[in-house]
Motif scaffolding. Structure first.
Motif, PDB file in Angstrom:
ATOM      1  N   VAL A  89      -6.205   5.199   0.964  1.00  0.00           N
ATOM      2  CA  VAL A  89      -5.905   4.134   0.003  1.00  0.00           C
ATOM      3  C   VAL A  89      -7.171   3.777  -0.775  1.00  0.00           C
ATOM      4  O   VAL A  89      -8.131   3.271  -0.190  1.00  0.00           O
ATOM      5  N   LEU A  99       0.826  -1.190   0.000  1.00  0.00           N
ATOM      6  CA  LEU A  99       0.000   0.000   0.000  1.00  0.00           C
ATOM      7  C   LEU A  99       0.871   1.254   0.000  1.00  0.00           C
ATOM      8  O   LEU A  99       2.017   1.228   0.452  1.00  0.00           O
ATOM      9  N   ARG A 110      -5.293   2.358   8.756  1.00  0.00           N
ATOM     10  CA  ARG A 110      -5.225   3.089   7.497  1.00  0.00           C
ATOM     11  C   ARG A 110      -6.616   3.566   7.074  1.00  0.00           C
ATOM     12  O   ARG A 110      -7.625   2.908   7.309  1.00  0.00           O
TER      13      ARG A 110
END
Length: 251
Positions: A136, A130, A158
């Motif tokens: 993301v 990632l 995240r």
């Protein structure tokens, strides 16, 4: 139904198929992108057969025959069978053909997803690394796979960006859903992720959700919750390929 009306029916059906497959992307509501050329070819074939039949039957005007029109009579049925007529049940094809031609149905959505058991995604052999920072963008398929399969637990803490349509749940909960197809809408299977921390938009609304994995179960195992704590929920247009789960654009 006389043969000349059969020709008209073929033309109407073919025109409806062409409208959704050749002259627009509406056909992608019903079949995968790779099937669209075959759908268009079927529409062309139906129109061609209808035009050939219409020409044979003298449409739109009857061909003038030699001799007196008054003396012309259609041939009598042979052995009690009238071969100038087709099966009456063929008229049942007319309503769906007109629907495709005038007002094509939408893609499958929350009604289907709510009545289907969410599917497990295929095992991933490996996952790409990632980005080091920032939200993301993930497809719903990859988010589910990383949550349940990735031993490195790279999604821990995240922020991710996923998109899909809204499927209302029970007690005010709602799910972000996608429908995956192997061939056409008839074999659709659902993927779903529960969204926490945001009010449910109307059913079937396409949204982009920014959020983090909802900590329940063990991340990287099958006990991990398929859920997000939402930071932002933004409405987006329905994508041209509603059944293809591609990574959304971040933003």
């Amino acid at each position: 139904m006389r043969l000349r009306f059969q020709a008209v029916l073929l033309i109407v059906i073919g025109a409806g198929v062409l409208r959704v497959s050749l002259f627009s992307d509406i056909g992608l509501r019903y079949v995968k992108e790779g099937m669209q050329p075959y759908l268009a070819a079927s529409g062309i074939a139906l129109c061609a057969l209808g035009l050939l039949g219409a020409r044979r039957d003298g449409l739109p005007f009857r061909a003038r025959r030699q001799g007196s029109d008054a003396s012309h009579r259609d041939p009598a049925p042979v052995h009690g069978h009238d071969h100038t007529r087709g099966p009456g049940v063929a008229w049942l094809l007319l309503p769906p053909a007109l629907v495709l031609l005038l007002n094509a149905p939408p893609a499958l959505g929350s009604y289907t997803a709510a009545r289907d058991n969410p599917q497990l995604v295929a095992e991933y052999e490996s996952f790409e690394t990632l980005p080091a920072r920032g939200p993301v963008p993930l497809s719903l398929t990859e988010f589910i796979a990383r949550v349940q399969q990735e031993e490195q637990q790279s999604l821990k803490g995240r922020t991710v960006v996923v998109q899909g349509f809204v499927t209302p749940g029970e007690d005010g909960d709602w799910e972000l859903s996608r429908l995956l197809i192997s061939c056409c809408a008839a074999d659709a299977q659902s993927l779903a992720v529960t969204v926490h921390g945001a009010a449910a938009p109307p059913a079937d609304t396409w949204v982009r959700v920014v959020g983090t994995w909802h900590p329940h179960g063990t991340l990287g195992t099958t006990s991990a919750a398929l859920a997000l704590d939402a930071v932002a929920v933004d409405r987006i247009p329905e994508p041209p390929l509603p059944y293809v789960d591609r990574p959304p654009a971040a933003g």
